[in-house]
Structure formats: structure tokens, C-alpha cells
Design a protein around this motif. Structure first.
Motif, PDB file in Angstrom:
ATOM      1  N   GLY A  97       0.819  -1.207   0.000  1.00 54.61           N
ATOM      2  CA  GLY A  97       0.000   0.000   0.000  1.00 54.61           C
ATOM      3  C   GLY A  97       0.855   1.261   0.000  1.00 54.61           C
ATOM      4  O   GLY A  97       0.587   2.202  -0.751  1.00 54.61           O
ATOM      5  N   GLN A  98       1.893   1.263   0.818  1.00 47.56           N
ATOM      6  CA  GLN A  98       2.777   2.438   0.886  1.00 47.56           C
ATOM      7  C   GLN A  98       3.396   2.742  -0.464  1.00 47.56           C
ATOM      8  O   GLN A  98       3.437   3.888  -0.912  1.00 47.56           O
ATOM      9  N   VAL A  99       3.916   1.676  -1.092  1.00 46.60           N
ATOM     10  CA  VAL A  99       4.601   1.857  -2.366  1.00 46.60           C
ATOM     11  C   VAL A  99       3.638   2.408  -3.418  1.00 46.60           C
ATOM     12  O   VAL A  99       4.031   3.093  -4.347  1.00 46.60           O
ATOM     13  N   LEU A 100       2.343   2.116  -3.249  1.00 44.61           N
ATOM     14  CA  LEU A 100       1.344   2.616  -4.193  1.00 44.61           C
ATOM     15  C   LEU A 100       0.852   4.008  -3.804  1.00 44.61           C
ATOM     16  O   LEU A 100      -0.160   4.481  -4.322  1.00 44.61           O
ATOM     17  N   GLY A 101       1.541   4.632  -2.848  1.00 46.09           N
ATOM     18  CA  GLY A 101       1.198   6.011  -2.508  1.00 46.09           C
ATOM     19  C   GLY A 101      -0.038   6.160  -1.649  1.00 46.09           C
ATOM     20  O   GLY A 101      -0.603   7.242  -1.544  1.00 46.09           O
ATOM     21  N   MET A 102      -0.483   5.065  -1.014  1.00 50.32           N
ATOM     22  CA  MET A 102      -1.661   5.172  -0.158  1.00 50.32           C
ATOM     23  C   MET A 102      -1.278   5.755   1.201  1.00 50.32           C
ATOM     24  O   MET A 102      -0.162   5.563   1.679  1.00 50.32           O
ATOM     25  N   THR A 103      -2.228   6.463   1.825  1.00 48.68           N
ATOM     26  CA  THR A 103      -1.979   7.017   3.159  1.00 48.68           C
ATOM     27  C   THR A 103      -2.183   5.907   4.198  1.00 48.68           C
ATOM     28  O   THR A 103      -2.803   4.879   3.904  1.00 48.68           O
TER      29      THR A 103
END
Ligand SMILES: Nc1ncnc2c1ncn2[C@@H]1O[C@H](COP(=O)(O)OP(=O)(O)OP(=O)(O)O)[C@@H](O)[C@H]1O
Ligand SMILES: [Mg+2]
Lengths: 259, 217
Positions: free
Chosen positions: B121-127
Motif C-alpha cells: 500500500g505504501q509503495v502505491l502512494g496510499m496514506t
């Protein structure tokens, strides 16, 4: 100007220095293969690029923009890092797909969440979501999964899951797509389809950094190879040169062991 | 028979109403409270974590009956406060007790999700909130349904402990038939209420598990 410039990255874990000043640069549309024995820091380097680890020293620039500088705390803020991550994509060794979403859902989720912050999303929501969906379907088709869009991850083979993961990363149109041993969790007969998908990306001039143990693949797909050992870039160069004419004993014995 | 079936049914139902109130209020309060406790137990701040874990240790390490008695008497006897309602004492004790148990179920569920899910999720720019609500939560829910249903079914039967400080719940009513009318069957009959209630819950949780069976986590 290179699209990616990595300078002097240092990273320690609990007193053990894994990366001791790694640097390289990469031109747009080129692929870099990252090779080195187990524990040499390939994953750590990719994680630093994707801001999953914070380097102790060093700097990362994309398109001439300084994204991270260990000496400049202003480049470390959480909200800033989230935006900067979007320059990079990362395909994990073990896929890490979201199990409760279909293949298509995996590809569209982050894109839809990002679209919410864009101007005009509220006024034309249905159309924006439709567009994201169309793009996602197109990307999935490109990696050979046109008939698996509605499948959940557990209904897919490892090779198919990894291709969904590649599509998921591509959907955000990263400047640089990183792969961490994309086929090492797969049976040999399944790794071919994943390698073919990555080869397809290389043909479309996708800028990639690929950590891999498959030397044949590295040679075929990359324009430059970096050999990591003892925390530094011990040798680098064109694939043919590095793989057929190693200059150091370390690389010679490494190649002897993996080939 | 000294009593008609209809009579006994009505009186037992009245008692079972108390059990149902305890059940519903406890669930309503302890499910969110437990989540808070779980987050404290996983906090990066050591003092918060220690306080939370000590709380869970004490609550899970002592009998619920003891907790009910303590909450009922401690205000008046130790602090000189006006007496608290019998039912309120039970509701407070149950809520605290079940929050502790639920918190451990939540914690187990949350900690069992692989780090890779957060990182993807982080790598996909999610908060962080996006990752929690869009990726992690449903996987946690799926994993905790079985242990939760176990605990919630235990709660149904634990409500009978309310009688320890003279709340007129169903078992207390049933037992009165023994002492006043020398009738044993209302006691067995009261067991039927629990059986039916737990049967219903079992069906409900089974349905929830089936609803979540479309994915594997
Ligand atoms: N979070 C961490 N905490 C402590 N040590 C770590 C951590 N991550 C990596 N390391 C250590 O850093 C070293 C480099 O690990 P890394 O995973 O980057 O190697 P690698 O080149 O990817 O190896 P492989 O080919 O096995 O994937 C290893 O010795 C590893 O034990
Ligand atoms: Mg690795």
C-alpha cells in the motif's frame, strides 16, 4: 540528464552496515540489472529507492529533482515521501497482492484513491473511474491477463499473481519500476511468463531496476549491470562485458556459482 | 404442576430480558473499547503499551465474578460514594472484562497481517488510513470472526453471573422456583433460552464467515 541518480547510499541495520556507499545513474528507457549474492543488499537498495527504508547517508534524484538527501531533514516528511514514492514502483518477490480485491481491483485501487485528490474528480466521478478502469484493463491485457480480470488472487497461479502485481505497479505510471527478484518465488515453468511480461516492458522502453538471480535474463533485458558485493558496487558495465569478462575474483566466483 | 407453563415462560422471559440487556450493552461498548485497547497494546510508546498490557493481564487473570463484586462494592466501601445500581455495576464489569478479551483478539488479527500488505500500500502512494481501511481491515475482520464468535457465545452464558449481586436474570428467576415452589423444571427450561440464543448466534456467525469466504487472507 539521467532519469535516476543515486549517490553514496549508506544503510546499516543494528550496527551492521549493509550498504556502504552505493551509487549509480540510469537513463530514461533503460534497464539496470542488480546482481549479487544473497545478503549483498539488493533488496535493501530497492527498498531505499522506494522509501521503505531510510538511508543513513546519500541522495536520490529523479529527473534532476532531489527527492531524498539524508543530510536534509526537509526531504523526509511523511506526506512528502508519499508523493515522491510515486516516481517509483516496486514489484515484490512475493507479490503482496491485496487478497480481497480482484485482479482488476488490485490494479485500480490506488489509482482511484489518488484520483480523489485531483481537481475535477467530484464533478465527473463516473467518467474518471471509468477511465481508470479502462486503463487498468488495458494494462492487464498487456501482461496477458485479459481473461483473469475478475479473479481473486487465490484463484490465480503464482505467475499470474506476479503479473497482476506488475500491472498494479504500472497503473500508477511510475518513472522507474523496480523488481525485487520477481521470479524467485515461482516454479521455473511459471517464471517464463513473468519474464516475458518484463521483456515486453523493456521493449516499450520502461525504465527499470531489476534485482535478479537469473543471469540469462539480466543479460537479455538490461542495458547495464551492477554487481553488489561488500556493500559497494564492485563491478558494473554492459551486460556482455560484466557477465563474460568479469574483472574481479568475487564476480568470477559469483558467476561460477549461479551460472 | 404448581405453575402453568405460560406463567413460567413469562417470568423467565422477563429474567432473560436482563441477560439480553447485559449482552447487548456489553457488546456495544466493549467492541470499540477493545479496539482502542488493542491499539494501545501495539503502541510505539512503551508506557502506553505497558499500561495496556498490564490492564489486560489483570482483567484476564482474575475471575469476572470478582470484578463484578469489586465494582459493585468498591465505590461505597472504599471511597464513600453513593451505591451504584446493581445492573450498572454488572454492565461496567462486563464491558471492561470483554474489552480486554476482545483487544487480544483484535491484536492477534492485526498483527497476523503480513508487513508486505502495508508496504504494498505504501509503495502505491496510499496514506496510512487508506491502507488500514481499504486493505488491512477486511482481512483482519475475516481472521477474527471465528475467535470473536467463540468469545461472544461465551458472553451469552456469562451474563448469568449478574445474579452474584442479585440482578434478577433468568437463572436467578429459575432458581427461585426451586426454593419457593420446589420445582426443578424451570431451571432446565431456562437452559433452553441460552441454547436457542446461542444457536441463533452460531447461524449468524456462520453466515458472516460464508460472506467473507470469497477471498483468502
Ligand atoms: N530490517 C532488517 N533488519 C536487520 N537486518 C536486515 C534488515 N533487512 C536486511 N537486513 C540484512 O541486510 C543484509 C542484506 O539484505 P538484503 O535483503 O538486502 O539482501 P539481498 O541481496 O536482497 O539478498 P537475497 O538475494 O537473499 O534477497 C542481510 O544481511 C540482512 O540480514
Ligand atoms: Mg533480496
Amino acid at each position: 540528464m539521467p532519469i535516476l541518480e543515486v549517490k553514496n547510499i549508506h544503510k546499516s541495520f543494528g550496527g551492521v552496515e549493509v550498504l556502504k556507499g552505493v551509487g549509480f545513474s540510469l537513463e530514461r528507457g533503460r534497464s539496470l540489472a542488480l546482481i549479487g549474492s544473497s545478503g549483498s543488499g539488493k533488496t535493501t537498495l530497492l527498498r531505499c529507492l522506494n522509501f521503505l527504508e531510510k538511508p543513513d547517508a546519500g541522495a536520490i534524484s529523479v529527473n534532476g529533482e532531489l527527492l531524498f538527501d539524508a543530510a536534509d531533514a526537509g526531504t523526509h516528511t511523511e506526506s512528502g515521501v508519499r508523493k515522491k514514492r510515486l516516481h517509483f514502483g516496486l514489484v515484490f518477490q512475493n507479490f503482496n497482492l491485496f487478497p480481497q480485491y480482484t485482479a482488476l481491483g488490485n490494479v485500480t485501487l490506488a489509482r482511484e484513491l489518488l484520483a480523489r485528490d485531483e481537481d475535477g474528480f467530484k464533478t465527473d466521478k463516473a467518467q474518471a473511474i471509468g477511465r481508470i478502469r479502462d486503463e487498468a484493463e488495458e494494462i492487464l491485457a498487456r501482461v496477458g491477463l485479459a481473461d483473469k480480470m475478475g479473479s481473486y488472487p487465490h484463484e490465480l497461479s503464482g505467475g499470474q499473481q506476479q503479473r497482476v502485481a506488475i500491472a498494479r505497479a504500472l497503473a500508477l505510471k511510475p518513472d522507474i519500476l523496480c523488481f525485487d527478484e520477481p521470479t524467485s518465488a515461482l516454479d521455473p515453468e511459471l517464471s517464463g511468463e513473468v519474464l516475458a511480461a518484463i521483456r515486453g516492458l523493456a521493449e516499450r522502453d520502461t525504465t527499470m531496476v531489476i534485482a535478479t538471480h537469473e543471469m540469462g535474463f539480466a543479460r537479455e533485458v538490461s542495458s547495464h549491470i551492477i554487481f553488489l558485493a561488500d556493500g559497494v558496487v564492485l563491478e558494473e558495465g554492459a551486460p556482455d562485458r560484466v557477465l563474460t569478462n568479469p574483472q574481479t575474483e568475487r564476480l568470477r566466483s559469483f558467476l561460477g556459482a549461479v551460472l | 404442576m404448581g405453575e402453568s407453563l405460560a406463567d413460567v415462560t413469562l417470568r423467565l422471559l422477563e429474567g432473560f430480558g436482563v441477560n439480553c440487556v447485559i449482552f447487548a450493552v456489553t457488546l456495544l461498548c466493549s467492541l470499540p473499547l477493545g479496539l482502542g485497547v488493542a491499539f494501545c497494546s501495539m503502541s510505539r510508546f512503551r508506557p502506553v503499551r505497558y499500561i495496556s498490557k498490564t490492564f489486560v493481564w489483570i482483567i484476564r487473570g482474575t475471575p469476572l465474578i470478582l470484578q463484578i463484586i469489586v465494582i459493585y462494592y468498591v465505590g461505597g466501601l472504599v471511597f464513600g460514594l453513593p451505591p451504584i445500581e446493581r445492573l450498572d455495576a454488572v454492565l461496567i464489569a462486563f464491558t471492561i472484562n470483554y474489552a480486554a478479551y476482545f483487544s487480544e483478539i483484535y491484536r492477534g488479527g492485526i498483527e497476523s497481517i503480513s508487513k508486505g500488505q502495508y508496504e504494498a500500500g505504501q509503495v502505491l502512494g496510499m496514506t496510512r488510513p487508506q491502507i488500514f481501511f481499504r486493505v488491512i481491515l477486511l482481512q483482519v475482520v475475516k481472521r477474527i470472526v471465528p475467535p470473536m464468535s467463540n468469545e461472544i457465545i461465551t458472553l451469552v452464558k456469562d451474563t448469568a453471573l449478574a445474579r452474584i449481586i442479585a440482578n434478577k436474570e433468568i437463572l436467578m428467576v429459575a432458581q427461585e422456583y426451586i426454593s419457593t415452589k420446589v420445582l426443578i423444571w424451570p431451571l432446565f427450561y431456562s437452559g433452553l433460552f441460552f441454547l436457542v440464543f446461542c444457536g441463533g448466534l452460531t447461524l449468524l456467525f456462520g453466515a458472516a464467515e460464508r460472506r467473507l469466504s470469497y477471498f483468502r487472507a
